[in-house]
Design an enzyme around this catalytic site. Structure first.
Site: not given
Ligand code: NDP
Length: 274
Positions: A109, A46, A51, A76
């Site tokens: 988006h 995604d 991004y 998006k």
């Molecule tokens: P997430 O809920 O996926 O959380 C990501 C965070 O959690 C990062 O800081 C990561 O750290 C940490 N993390 C990941 N796996 C673990 C684990 N197993 N244990 C502990 N910590 C963990 O948040 P996002 O906001 O990134 O959402 C995911 C995706 O959704 C985005 O990347 C994007 O593709 C999409 N999105 C879409 C939006 C929209 O408006 N349509 C808005 C926001 C997100 P690290 O990377 O350091 O491991």
């Protein structure tokens, strides 16, 4: 359809699990994490124009060795293009950066007031061109859908919204199910914040010898919600994918359902100021 896939309203399959790449802030880093994820078994990625990493995602897709038709790629259209009415041009530019012939899913988006139906017309034209297999929306709440759906010739395949145990948006999810719009959860781990130390989730995780992140992601896919956790770390990418070999009990599902606090960590889709 198997346990790792759902079928969209147009009959096409979509993996229940994907890798999100928001805040993967360079093409080189995106290429690295997408390669890691595909090697770990992920088949869905995604991304989004905003991004800034579509080139890196595309590089990983070409280098990974998995045939294109076994991958599911989402991008998006960003708000500036929606406001300008340049959805088609933005799509062509995204495909160019990805260096792909098509994407699997193209999403609006955010819902921009005054632009909802005209944007959707442009999206429908893109799907008919075959350069995106499916079209959908993101951050569309009930008022946005009530404007869009009656005017649509193609019902959105997906609505990607903030969703995790502390923000379950049950009425919106039920409405989308009635309309055959697949819900996809963004920030499915609530960005790794206090959700991951929730005492009930810790207790359920212990009972399954799993991590809290795995329990949260399992609750999502077991609820037939597509989930796209983001991580740049190999161990976590692997951990987040290991959710198809255990099952939460009905009682545990109900306990997690009861955790809803209506806590939003991202922007409110009714007030888009960007
Ligand atoms: P997430 O809920 O996926 O959380 C990501 C965070 O959690 C990062 O800081 C990561 O750290 C940490 N993390 C990941 N796996 C673990 C684990 N197993 N244990 C502990 N910590 C963990 O948040 P996002 O906001 O990134 O959402 C995911 C995706 O959704 C985005 O990347 C994007 O593709 C999409 N999105 C879409 C939006 C929209 O408006 N349509 C808005 C926001 C997100 P690290 O990377 O350091 O491991």
């Amino acid at each position: 359809m198997d346990a790792t896939t759902i079928t969209l309203n147009n009959g096409l399959p979509m993996p229940l699990l994907g890798l999100g790449v928001w805040q993967v802030n360079s093409d080189a880093e995106a290429e690295r994490v997408v390669r890691m994820a595909i090697d770990a078994g992920y088949r869905s990625i995604d991304t989004a124009k905003i991004y800034g990493n579509e080139r890196g995602v595309g590089n990983a897709i070409r280098a990974c060795g998995v045939p294109r038709d076994q991958l599911f790629i989402t991008t998006k259209v960003w708000n500036d293009d929606i406001r300008r009415g340049t959805v088609s041009e933005a799509f062509t530019e995204s495909l160019g950066r990805l260096r792909l012939d098509y994407v699997d899913l193209y999403l609006v988006h955010w819902a921009i007031p005054g632009k909802i139906t005209s944007t959707w017309r442009a999206m429908e034209t893109l799907q008919r061109s075959g350069r995106t297999k499916s079209i959908g929306v993101s951050n569309h709440l009930r008022p946005h859908l009530d404007e869009l759906v009656p005017a649509a010739e193609i019902v959105p395949a997906v609505n990607q919204i903030e969703l995790h145990p502390y923000l379950q948006s049950r009425a919106l999810v039920d409405h989308c199910r009635d309309q055959k719009i697949q819900i996809e959860a963004w920030s499915p781990l609530m960005k790794g914040r206090d959700l991951l130390t929730d005492p009930l989730l810790v207790q359920i995780a212990r009972a399954h010898a799993r991590t809290v992140a795995q329990v949260v992601l399992r609750w999502e896919v077991q609820s037939r919600i597509v989930t796209i956790p983001k991580s740049v770390h190999r161990e976590r990418i692997i951990e987040n994918a290991a959710i198809f070999d255990f099952t939460l009990t009905d009682a545990q599902m109900a306990q997690i359902d009861a955790l809803d606090k209506n806590t939003r960590i991202g922007a409110d889709p009714l007030h888009v100021a960007f």
